[in-house]
Design a protein around this motif. Structure first.
Motif, PDB file in Angstrom:
ATOM      1  N   ALA A 197     -21.216 -17.219 -10.575  1.00 26.64           N
ATOM      2  CA  ALA A 197     -22.548 -17.458 -10.021  1.00 26.64           C
ATOM      3  C   ALA A 197     -22.530 -18.644  -9.054  1.00 26.64           C
ATOM      4  O   ALA A 197     -23.190 -18.625  -8.008  1.00 26.64           O
ATOM      5  N   ASP A 198     -21.779 -19.687  -9.395  1.00 25.20           N
ATOM      6  CA  ASP A 198     -21.699 -20.857  -8.517  1.00 25.20           C
ATOM      7  C   ASP A 198     -21.008 -20.515  -7.200  1.00 25.20           C
ATOM      8  O   ASP A 198     -21.442 -20.930  -6.122  1.00 25.20           O
ATOM      9  N   LEU A 199     -19.928 -19.713  -7.265  1.00 20.63           N
ATOM     10  CA  LEU A 199     -19.217 -19.340  -6.045  1.00 20.63           C
ATOM     11  C   LEU A 199     -20.074 -18.438  -5.158  1.00 20.63           C
ATOM     12  O   LEU A 199     -20.027 -18.538  -3.923  1.00 20.63           O
ATOM     13  N   VAL A 200     -20.862 -17.549  -5.762  1.00 26.81           N
ATOM     14  CA  VAL A 200     -21.753 -16.690  -4.977  1.00 26.81           C
ATOM     15  C   VAL A 200     -22.775 -17.551  -4.228  1.00 26.81           C
ATOM     16  O   VAL A 200     -23.090 -17.314  -3.064  1.00 26.81           O
ATOM     17  N   LYS A 201     -23.305 -18.597  -4.901  1.00 24.22           N
ATOM     18  CA  LYS A 201     -24.245 -19.507  -4.233  1.00 24.22           C
ATOM     19  C   LYS A 201     -23.581 -20.217  -3.051  1.00 24.22           C
ATOM     20  O   LYS A 201     -24.254 -20.625  -2.110  1.00 24.22           O
ATOM     21  N   ARG A 202     -22.279 -20.382  -3.114  1.00 28.50           N
ATOM     22  CA  ARG A 202     -21.550 -21.058  -2.033  1.00 28.50           C
ATOM     23  C   ARG A 202     -21.127 -20.103  -0.931  1.00 28.50           C
ATOM     24  O   ARG A 202     -20.379 -20.485  -0.019  1.00 28.50           O
ATOM     25  N   GLY A 203     -21.555 -18.825  -1.015  1.00 27.23           N
ATOM     26  CA  GLY A 203     -21.308 -17.890   0.073  1.00 27.23           C
ATOM     27  C   GLY A 203     -20.196 -16.904  -0.153  1.00 27.23           C
ATOM     28  O   GLY A 203     -19.879 -16.103   0.733  1.00 27.23           O
ATOM     29  N   VAL A 204     -19.560 -16.912  -1.337  1.00 26.40           N
ATOM     30  CA  VAL A 204     -18.507 -15.938  -1.623  1.00 26.40           C
ATOM     31  C   VAL A 204     -19.161 -14.638  -2.078  1.00 26.40           C
ATOM     32  O   VAL A 204     -20.009 -14.638  -2.976  1.00 26.40           O
ATOM     33  N   ALA A 205     -18.789 -13.519  -1.461  1.00 30.32           N
ATOM     34  CA  ALA A 205     -19.391 -12.226  -1.804  1.00 30.32           C
ATOM     35  C   ALA A 205     -19.109 -11.870  -3.262  1.00 30.32           C
ATOM     36  O   ALA A 205     -17.985 -12.040  -3.753  1.00 30.32           O
ATOM     37  N   SER A 206     -20.145 -11.373  -3.941  1.00 32.04           N
ATOM     38  CA  SER A 206     -20.017 -11.069  -5.363  1.00 32.04           C
ATOM     39  C   SER A 206     -18.940 -10.035  -5.648  1.00 32.04           C
ATOM     40  O   SER A 206     -18.232 -10.114  -6.654  1.00 32.04           O
ATOM     41  N   ASP A 207     -18.797  -9.050  -4.724  1.00 35.04           N
ATOM     42  CA  ASP A 207     -17.812  -7.977  -4.976  1.00 35.04           C
ATOM     43  C   ASP A 207     -16.373  -8.449  -4.768  1.00 35.04           C
ATOM     44  O   ASP A 207     -15.435  -7.695  -5.010  1.00 35.04           O
ATOM     45  N   ARG A 208     -16.187  -9.692  -4.315  1.00 34.45           N
ATOM     46  CA  ARG A 208     -14.832 -10.229  -4.200  1.00 34.45           C
ATOM     47  C   ARG A 208     -14.398 -10.955  -5.472  1.00 34.45           C
ATOM     48  O   ARG A 208     -13.271 -11.429  -5.560  1.00 34.45           O
ATOM     49  N   ILE A 209     -15.308 -11.077  -6.438  1.00 34.73           N
ATOM     50  CA  ILE A 209     -15.023 -11.870  -7.646  1.00 34.73           C
ATOM     51  C   ILE A 209     -15.010 -10.958  -8.866  1.00 34.73           C
ATOM     52  O   ILE A 209     -15.990 -10.260  -9.144  1.00 34.73           O
ATOM     53  N   VAL A 210     -13.915 -10.969  -9.603  1.00 35.82           N
ATOM     54  CA  VAL A 210     -13.779 -10.188 -10.843  1.00 35.82           C
ATOM     55  C   VAL A 210     -13.697 -11.173 -12.004  1.00 35.82           C
ATOM     56  O   VAL A 210     -12.878 -12.103 -11.989  1.00 35.82           O
ATOM     57  N   THR A 211     -14.567 -11.009 -13.005  1.00 36.36           N
ATOM     58  CA  THR A 211     -14.576 -11.922 -14.154  1.00 36.36           C
ATOM     59  C   THR A 211     -14.041 -11.232 -15.403  1.00 36.36           C
ATOM     60  O   THR A 211     -14.185 -10.018 -15.575  1.00 36.36           O
ATOM     61  N   GLU A 212     -13.445 -12.038 -16.272  1.00 33.91           N
ATOM     62  CA  GLU A 212     -12.919 -11.529 -17.541  1.00 33.91           C
ATOM     63  C   GLU A 212     -12.942 -12.667 -18.558  1.00 33.91           C
ATOM     64  O   GLU A 212     -12.651 -13.811 -18.215  1.00 33.91           O
ATOM     65  N   GLY A 213     -13.310 -12.372 -19.815  1.00 37.39           N
ATOM     66  CA  GLY A 213     -13.265 -13.359 -20.874  1.00 37.39           C
ATOM     67  C   GLY A 213     -12.159 -13.051 -21.859  1.00 37.39           C
ATOM     68  O   GLY A 213     -11.973 -11.899 -22.247  1.00 37.39           O
ATOM     69  N   TYR A 214     -11.400 -14.065 -22.268  1.00 41.26           N
ATOM     70  CA  TYR A 214     -10.287 -13.884 -23.197  1.00 41.26           C
ATOM     71  C   TYR A 214     -10.502 -14.611 -24.527  1.00 41.26           C
ATOM     72  O   TYR A 214      -9.606 -14.640 -25.362  1.00 41.26           O
ATOM     73  N   GLY A 215     -11.704 -15.215 -24.730  1.00 39.92           N
ATOM     74  CA  GLY A 215     -11.950 -15.914 -25.992  1.00 39.92           C
ATOM     75  C   GLY A 215     -10.919 -17.000 -26.213  1.00 39.92           C
ATOM     76  O   GLY A 215     -10.590 -17.778 -25.322  1.00 39.92           O
ATOM     77  N   GLU A 216     -10.380 -17.036 -27.437  1.00 37.98           N
ATOM     78  CA  GLU A 216      -9.370 -18.045 -27.786  1.00 37.98           C
ATOM     79  C   GLU A 216      -7.957 -17.501 -27.722  1.00 37.98           C
ATOM     80  O   GLU A 216      -7.014 -18.132 -28.175  1.00 37.98           O
ATOM     81  N   ALA A 217      -7.770 -16.285 -27.114  1.00 39.65           N
ATOM     82  CA  ALA A 217      -6.490 -15.573 -27.186  1.00 39.65           C
ATOM     83  C   ALA A 217      -5.396 -16.192 -26.332  1.00 39.65           C
ATOM     84  O   ALA A 217      -4.215 -15.935 -26.570  1.00 39.65           O
ATOM     85  N   LYS A 218      -5.728 -16.991 -25.303  1.00 43.36           N
ATOM     86  CA  LYS A 218      -4.708 -17.500 -24.398  1.00 43.36           C
ATOM     87  C   LYS A 218      -4.789 -19.021 -24.266  1.00 43.36           C
ATOM     88  O   LYS A 218      -5.133 -19.552 -23.209  1.00 43.36           O
ATOM     89  N   PRO A 219      -4.486 -19.755 -25.342  1.00 37.96           N
ATOM     90  CA  PRO A 219      -4.537 -21.223 -25.250  1.00 37.96           C
ATOM     91  C   PRO A 219      -3.410 -21.759 -24.378  1.00 37.96           C
ATOM     92  O   PRO A 219      -2.328 -21.171 -24.305  1.00 37.96           O
ATOM     93  N   VAL A 220      -3.656 -22.878 -23.716  1.00 36.36           N
ATOM     94  CA  VAL A 220      -2.616 -23.563 -22.948  1.00 36.36           C
ATOM     95  C   VAL A 220      -2.182 -24.851 -23.634  1.00 36.36           C
ATOM     96  O   VAL A 220      -1.305 -25.548 -23.138  1.00 36.36           O
ATOM     97  N   ALA A 221      -2.837 -25.179 -24.758  1.00 35.37           N
ATOM     98  CA  ALA A 221      -2.504 -26.384 -25.520  1.00 35.37           C
ATOM     99  C   ALA A 221      -2.820 -26.112 -26.991  1.00 35.37           C
ATOM    100  O   ALA A 221      -3.426 -25.098 -27.344  1.00 35.37           O
ATOM    101  N   SER A 222      -2.386 -27.041 -27.855  1.00 40.30           N
ATOM    102  CA  SER A 222      -2.598 -26.875 -29.291  1.00 40.30           C
ATOM    103  C   SER A 222      -4.074 -27.019 -29.654  1.00 40.30           C
ATOM    104  O   SER A 222      -4.742 -27.954 -29.219  1.00 40.30           O
ATOM    105  N   ASN A 223      -4.570 -26.095 -30.472  1.00 38.49           N
ATOM    106  CA  ASN A 223      -5.944 -26.186 -30.969  1.00 38.49           C
ATOM    107  C   ASN A 223      -6.056 -27.094 -32.191  1.00 38.49           C
ATOM    108  O   ASN A 223      -7.138 -27.237 -32.764  1.00 38.49           O
ATOM    109  N   LYS A 224      -4.944 -27.741 -32.594  1.00 35.29           N
ATOM    110  CA  LYS A 224      -4.976 -28.631 -33.753  1.00 35.29           C
ATOM    111  C   LYS A 224      -5.416 -30.041 -33.377  1.00 35.29           C
ATOM    112  O   LYS A 224      -5.642 -30.864 -34.250  1.00 35.29           O
ATOM    113  N   THR A 225      -5.487 -30.324 -32.067  1.00 34.76           N
ATOM    114  CA  THR A 225      -5.892 -31.658 -31.625  1.00 34.76           C
ATOM    115  C   THR A 225      -7.149 -31.569 -30.782  1.00 34.76           C
ATOM    116  O   THR A 225      -7.444 -30.535 -30.179  1.00 34.76           O
TER     117      THR A 225
END
Length: 343
Positions: A289-317
């Motif tokens: 939504a923020d990028l669309v407000k900045r002039g990027v066409a909506s059909d150029r943006i694909v969104t996806e949610g991955y929940g907690e499935a792809k961490p890049v760091a430890s969730n213990k800290t």
């Protein structure tokens, strides 16, 4: 000649460290509390009354535990107690002040703990005068429901004796605490624009009359990673710091107008899988939504949610969980290269 390619690196990451770094409850705090006091003394029956108080202190993380020191002030209101002599009554309350040491075991946003300390108790009311010192003990559990705020349920006991009269107080309270420390945040890497050095075309040698040479343009796909922004706990609201980062992404989209943007949302492991999936989708959609407000066409943006499935760091800290609360942006651009062809 190889064209310059702009690679935009937008800071990935937040709140979150090794096991030696701060838990949710480290640092200074102040709190207020209220509840019920049950008091009795020598030759006087126990009676309930309201109580309120204040506390403040400082906590440190030591390995997997939390150690703290703090001061307390309890104001136990007056109540009328039956005495051992039929038909006679004692009306009194108490004020208590002192210092405690605290030992706790941080479990994410929860902190079970025990207290042991020493203080002074002063009688209020005509039936109890003077003051005496005694031990102060307690058990409790605290829950951090926001970055600076927590709620705690606590039981404490304090007894003191003076001139043959022993006074005993049991307090059951609920408290609200404010923590002064900002939640620890891993420093975001600076946005960097890296230009690939241009190679000047090599001058063609003088060719024999029967040989000709030309330049041919080749196009190839080049993946570009635009690491997006991070979010506060349980939030899909963009931080002010995201403004400059997303401005860079919009400029990238304006430069490479044929490029698509893949926006992926992520969470830490706090909460259920279903809730984190929805939260990651909301985070990705907030960036779109923020990028669309900045002039990027909506059909150029694909969104996806991955929940907690792809961490890049430890969730213990705490730092690791903050780094995992993020949105990443990826794209593919056409890279143009000219080569010399001899015919």
């Amino acid at each position: 000649m190889k064209k310059s390619t702009l690679t935009i690196a937008l800071a990935a990451a937040l709140l979150s460290m090794s096991a030696a770094q701060a838990s949710e409850f480290a640092g200074g705090f102040l709190g207020l509390k209220a509840g019920q006091n049950r008091s009795d003394r020598t030759s006087v029956a126990a009676k309930n009354a309201t109580t309120y108080g204040f506390e403040g202190g400082y906590n440190w993380d030591v390995n997997s535990f939390l150690l703290g020191v703090g001061g307390f002030a309890d104001y136990n209101q007056k109540a009328t107690h039956a005495t051992a002599i039929p038909g006679t009554f004692a009306n009194y309350g108490t004020d208590a002040y002192g210092l405690d040491a605290k030992l706790g075991l941080p479990l994410g946003n929860w902190l079970p703990y025990a207290k042991l300390g020493y203080g002074s108790m002063r009688g209020t009311g005509v039936s109890l005068q003077g003051s005496a010192n005694g031990a102060h003990v307690g058990l409790g559990v605290e829950y951090k429901f926001a970055s600076h705020w927590s709620v705690a349920g606590e039981y404490t006991n304090m007894s003191s004796s003076s001139n043959g009269i022993r006074v005993n107080n049991d307090n059951f309270t609920v408290g609200l605490n404010y923590y002064f420390n900002e939640p620890s945040v891993a420093a975001a890497p600076a946005v960097a624009a890296v230009a690939v050095a241009q190679a000047e075309p090599v001058a063609a040698p003088v060719a024999a009359p029967e040989v000709s040479d030309t330049w041919k343009t080749l196009l190839s796909d080049k993946p570009v990673t635009l690491k997006g922004t991070n979010f506060d706990f349980d939030s899909a609201k963009l931080r002010p710091a995201a403004d400059g980062k997303l401005k860079e992404v919009a400029e990238f989209a304006a430069t490479y107008q044929d490029a698509k943007l893949d926006v992926s949302g992520h969470t830490d492991s706090t909460g259920s899988d279903a809730y984190n999936q929805k939260l990651s989708e909301r985070r990705a959609n907030a960036v779109k939504a923020d990028l669309v407000k900045r002039g990027v066409a909506s059909d150029r943006i694909v969104t996806e949610g991955y929940g907690e499935a792809k961490p890049v760091a430890s969730n213990k800290t705490k730092a690791g969980r903050a780094e995992n609360r993020r949105v990443e942006i990826r794209s593919v651009i056409k890279e143009e290269t000219k080569v010399r062809v001899i015919q």
